[in-house]
Design a protein around this motif. Structure first.
Motif, short mmCIF file in Angstrom:
data_model
loop_
_atom_site.label_atom_id
_atom_site.label_comp_id
_atom_site.label_asym_id
_atom_site.label_seq_id
_atom_site.Cartn_x
_atom_site.Cartn_y
_atom_site.Cartn_z
N TYR A 96 0.86 -1.19 0.00
CA TYR A 96 0.00 0.00 0.00
C TYR A 96 0.89 1.24 0.00
O TYR A 96 1.96 1.24 0.63
N SER B 109 -6.31 6.72 3.24
CA SER B 109 -6.73 5.83 2.15
C SER B 109 -6.06 4.47 2.26
O SER B 109 -6.71 3.42 2.07
N ASP C 191 -7.91 0.76 2.92
CA ASP C 191 -7.69 -0.41 2.07
C ASP C 191 -7.17 -1.60 2.88
O ASP C 191 -7.56 -2.75 2.62
N ASP D 167 -9.15 -5.17 3.08
CA ASP D 167 -8.51 -6.40 2.60
C ASP D 167 -8.34 -7.46 3.68
O ASP D 167 -7.83 -8.55 3.40
#
Length: 251
Positions: free
Chosen positions: A95, A107, A111, A115
């Motif tokens: 990431y 952000s 994520d 995930d």
């Protein structure tokens, strides 16, 4: 097998000319970039500096194509790192978390949670630690953990710096050696290191290890070059990118 999230921290940069002003504001609104005795002055000062510097900075970005390539390069690094780790049998997902422009740290955290990551490893793309670079990004991650119980429950490990890692030193020496060998007189080639500066007070009053790590790294690279080339080369280390009236690292 645990699902590992590898977060690559970087500065961020404006991708379009119209992003330059807001990017500069985000940068100078960070108290780790410009430390003020009165926090209430931080945002007004950030607005003033970004307004005054926007025109010159926009011209600089136009000269390199209209925006910063940093996001593209960082995302490519993230993909290649993820591929390499998976080839080694590690279930890793990478990431990108930029400090002052998209994609922001929030952000990346969103994520990671989406995930179903089990643990997090944080890798700053700054090899040398400074309170104004890796330190600021670490603090932003800590702020998000304090405000997000789900993120706070994830085990997290941070790589602080790697300025003296043999792999990093060797990679830098290899790049420089290639150019030295192309010089008419390789043994006389002068190596010039240019490092982003920090205010002198960061080092002398706040205990920032940045200057020590930069100087040690430059010497380690030169030692490796001498070993690989069979001769020592002269070198100079200097700092650049001063902002404001306070004294910064020299030369």
């Amino acid at each position: 097998m645990a699902k590992v999230g590898v977060v690559l921290l970087n500065l961020g940069g404006p991708e379009r000319i119209q992003d330059v002003g807001p990017f500069l504001y985000n940068l100078f609104a960070d108290p780790e970039i410009i430390r003020l005795p009165n926090p209430a002055l931080q945002k007004p000062l950030a607005w003033l500096i970004s307004s005054l510097r926007a025109g010159k900075s926009q011209a600089a970005y136009r000269s390199i194509g209209g925006g910063s390539p940093l996001r593209r390069i960082t995302e490519q690094q993230a993909r290649e790192l993820q591929s390499n780790l998976r080839q080694r049998g590690i279930e890793a997902t990478s990431y990108v978390a930029m400090r002052y422009w998209h994609p922001f740290t929030e952000s990346a955290v969103a994520d990671i949670k989406a995930d179903g990551i089990d643990e997090v490893v944080v890798l700053p793309l700054y090899p040398h630690f400074s309170i104004s670079t890796s330190g600021s990004s670490f603090r932003e991650l800590q702020r998000l953990r304090q405000s997000d119980p789900a993120f706070a429950r994830l085990p997290i490990r941070c790589i602080r710096s790697y300025y003296d890692d043999p792999g990093y030193v060797g990679a830098m020496a290899e790049l420089i050696a290639r150019e030295i060998r192309a010089c008419p007189n390789p043994a006389e080639a002068h190596v010039f290191f240019s490092a982003h500066g920090v205010p002198k007070s960061y080092v002398e009053e706040a205990g920032d290890p940045y200057q020590r790590e930069i100087e040690t790294c430059a010497q380690l690279i030169m030692d490796k070059l001498a070993q690989d080339l069979g001769h020592p080369n002269p070198f100079t280390l200097a700092y650049q990118s001063r902002v404001g009236p306070v004294e910064w690292l020299k030369p």
